[in-house]
Write a protein that holds these residues in place. Sequence first.
Motif, short mmCIF file in Angstrom:
data_model
loop_
_atom_site.label_atom_id
_atom_site.label_comp_id
_atom_site.label_asym_id
_atom_site.label_seq_id
_atom_site.Cartn_x
_atom_site.Cartn_y
_atom_site.Cartn_z
N GLU A 22 55.71 56.74 38.64
CA GLU A 22 55.58 55.67 39.61
C GLU A 22 56.42 54.48 39.18
N SER A 23 56.60 53.55 40.09
CA SER A 23 57.29 52.30 39.80
C SER A 23 56.36 51.37 39.03
N PHE A 24 56.89 50.68 38.03
CA PHE A 24 56.06 49.71 37.30
C PHE A 24 55.67 48.53 38.19
N LEU A 25 56.39 48.31 39.28
CA LEU A 25 56.02 47.26 40.22
C LEU A 25 54.77 47.65 41.01
N ARG A 26 54.65 48.90 41.38
CA ARG A 26 53.48 49.37 42.11
C ARG A 26 52.25 49.37 41.20
N GLY A 27 52.44 49.53 39.91
CA GLY A 27 51.33 49.68 39.00
C GLY A 27 50.65 48.38 38.60
N PHE A 28 51.20 47.23 39.00
CA PHE A 28 50.60 45.95 38.61
C PHE A 28 50.14 45.22 39.86
N LEU A 29 48.83 44.95 39.94
CA LEU A 29 48.25 44.28 41.10
C LEU A 29 47.53 43.02 40.64
N ALA A 30 47.82 41.91 41.31
CA ALA A 30 47.23 40.62 40.93
C ALA A 30 46.34 40.10 42.05
N LEU A 31 45.22 39.49 41.66
CA LEU A 31 44.28 38.92 42.62
C LEU A 31 43.76 37.60 42.09
N ASN A 32 43.98 36.50 42.84
CA ASN A 32 43.45 35.19 42.46
C ASN A 32 42.06 35.06 43.08
N LEU A 33 41.04 35.11 42.24
CA LEU A 33 39.66 35.17 42.74
C LEU A 33 39.20 33.85 43.35
N SER A 34 39.81 32.74 42.97
CA SER A 34 39.34 31.45 43.45
C SER A 34 39.66 31.20 44.93
N GLN A 35 40.54 32.02 45.51
CA GLN A 35 40.92 31.77 46.89
C GLN A 35 40.02 32.47 47.91
N PHE A 36 39.03 33.22 47.40
CA PHE A 36 38.15 33.95 48.31
C PHE A 36 36.72 33.41 48.25
N SER A 37 36.03 33.48 49.38
CA SER A 37 34.62 33.14 49.40
C SER A 37 33.82 34.21 48.69
N GLU A 38 32.55 33.92 48.42
CA GLU A 38 31.69 34.88 47.71
C GLU A 38 31.64 36.22 48.43
N ALA A 39 31.51 36.18 49.76
CA ALA A 39 31.41 37.42 50.52
C ALA A 39 32.70 38.23 50.47
N LEU A 40 33.83 37.53 50.51
CA LEU A 40 35.11 38.24 50.55
C LEU A 40 35.54 38.75 49.18
N ILE A 41 35.08 38.12 48.10
CA ILE A 41 35.48 38.57 46.76
C ILE A 41 35.10 40.03 46.55
N GLU A 42 33.88 40.40 46.90
CA GLU A 42 33.44 41.78 46.69
C GLU A 42 34.27 42.75 47.51
N SER A 43 34.61 42.36 48.73
CA SER A 43 35.42 43.23 49.57
C SER A 43 36.83 43.39 48.99
N GLU A 44 37.42 42.29 48.50
CA GLU A 44 38.76 42.36 47.94
C GLU A 44 38.79 43.17 46.65
N LEU A 45 37.72 43.07 45.86
CA LEU A 45 37.65 43.82 44.61
C LEU A 45 37.31 45.28 44.82
N PHE A 46 36.20 45.52 45.52
CA PHE A 46 35.64 46.87 45.60
C PHE A 46 35.94 47.58 46.91
N GLY A 47 36.45 46.84 47.91
CA GLY A 47 36.66 47.43 49.23
C GLY A 47 35.37 47.52 50.01
N HIS A 48 35.46 47.93 51.26
CA HIS A 48 34.25 48.12 52.07
C HIS A 48 34.45 49.23 53.07
N ARG A 49 33.33 49.79 53.50
CA ARG A 49 33.34 50.83 54.52
C ARG A 49 33.22 50.20 55.90
N LYS A 50 33.72 50.89 56.87
CA LYS A 50 33.64 50.42 58.25
C LYS A 50 32.18 50.19 58.62
#
Length: 500
Positions: free
Chosen positions: A231-259
């Motif tokens: 794989e590309s080393f660019l694809r392998g590195f993912l960054a997330l700034n946690l301070s920009q999300f509300s409490e509810a959205l943090i879990e979704s951005e981290l763990f994802g959610h089902r429909k």
Amino acid sequence: MASEAKLGSADREFFEVVSETAFCNPFSEHRPELDEKIVGRPIEPSSEEQLDEITRAVSARVQKLEGQGRADVRRYSGQDRELMHTVFLFEIFHQFCRSFDQLILDQVKLGAQSSPVKFAGETFERMRERGIVAPESSRFFAIFYQLRRAYHFIVRGLVGQSPCMREFRRHLWNNVFTQNIRLYERYLWNRMEDFSTLLLGETGSGKGAAAAAIGRSGYIPFDEKQNRFAESFLRGFLALNLSQFSEALIESELFGHRKGAFTGAVETHEGVLARCSPHGAIFLDEIGEVSAPVQIKLLQVLQERTFCPVGSHEPVRFRGRVIAATNRPLETLRGRGLFRDDFFYRLCSDVIHVPPLRQRLQEDSEELHRLLDHVVTSIIGEPAPELVAQVEETLHRTVGDRYAWPGNVRELEQAVRRMLLTGQYNGSAPPASHDLMERLIAGIEAETLDANGLLTGYCALLYENVGSYEAVARQTNLDRRTVKKYLRQSQRTEAIKPQD
């Protein structure tokens, strides 16, 4: 079958230095001494000259063995075989260093798709000539690529020669390859996902660049059939700034959610943990902002390597490495119960402190010039000594040599842009948080602060440090609208001034 090859005392002494160099951290104080022994004279570390001189010196010795029919590791036994195995790999790696460097640049341009490796066949043929065959040749080829990527991102992404920066780069290299690369190559090259990293440092000091250097330097297997790395080393590195999300959205951005997991979840969303590849890393910036429930869920990820998306009970495996960062004082947060001890101890396989710019400038008077040269070159796209001199003269005239640079390297970068636009830069005011804290403490000690003033002042102090309504709301257990009300009030009045 050819008779067993023997090394003379002079060759053995030289190759033992080469072997020691192969396993030495390139940013350590000991490395220049080893380079000097190989070349026979002092050379500038981390320079093109260093690479060329070492390559020539080692290749000349190996070619001499080749002329005698002794440049094959299978001709040796015992300790000599182990020694020459390292020497031949060192020789081949240095011969193809510039090819790997070009591959890195090609990959940056190509992006997420893995770039073809044009020189792979030649490298493997050279290994076969030296008696190094599959499957270990493929693994060493991947380690070669990893070594050169780590060197590239640590050198180019983190400019400076002050003592604290040299130590910082040495620490980053050990974070990728451990303090003993022999053990790394033997046992840990495919086990580094179990080693999480915590980066601590002030805002703008370079924690993101350090995280990228680590995250883009992981081991990536080579696929000989496809003639590409997995794989590309660019694809392998993912960054997330946690301070920009509300409490509810943090879990979704981290763990994802089902429909249908919550109102507004009209389709399934894959979080950053699920998107991380087996050879990649996620960078969780502002980890000091997350609430205790999220910390507990992340702790489970670190301990069990699994997580459940919001609205699902089906575990998903996390396959990457975790790098986290904060500019908050974790000792204070832990003491106040805002950062769980068990989460901290699971995060801190390695703790790296990023030095502030003022420390770097205090240690080395030339550091500012190097940084200005780097920033101007990045902006212009080529070296521009005239502009560097102009910017440097403006800084000396306006903010002076003792300016504290509260915004660190990020402030310096923007200061250069402002000077190129306006011809001046007068610095930034020191953070108001120090004054806020003093006034808040004074009011509490004098017992003259009412509840409204206490909350207003505390919200203002937190906002000064974290910069978002959501982060303040999480720490105070207030809703976002209430936080916003107190912050507006603090702007209208001197709310934390002790009451009469």
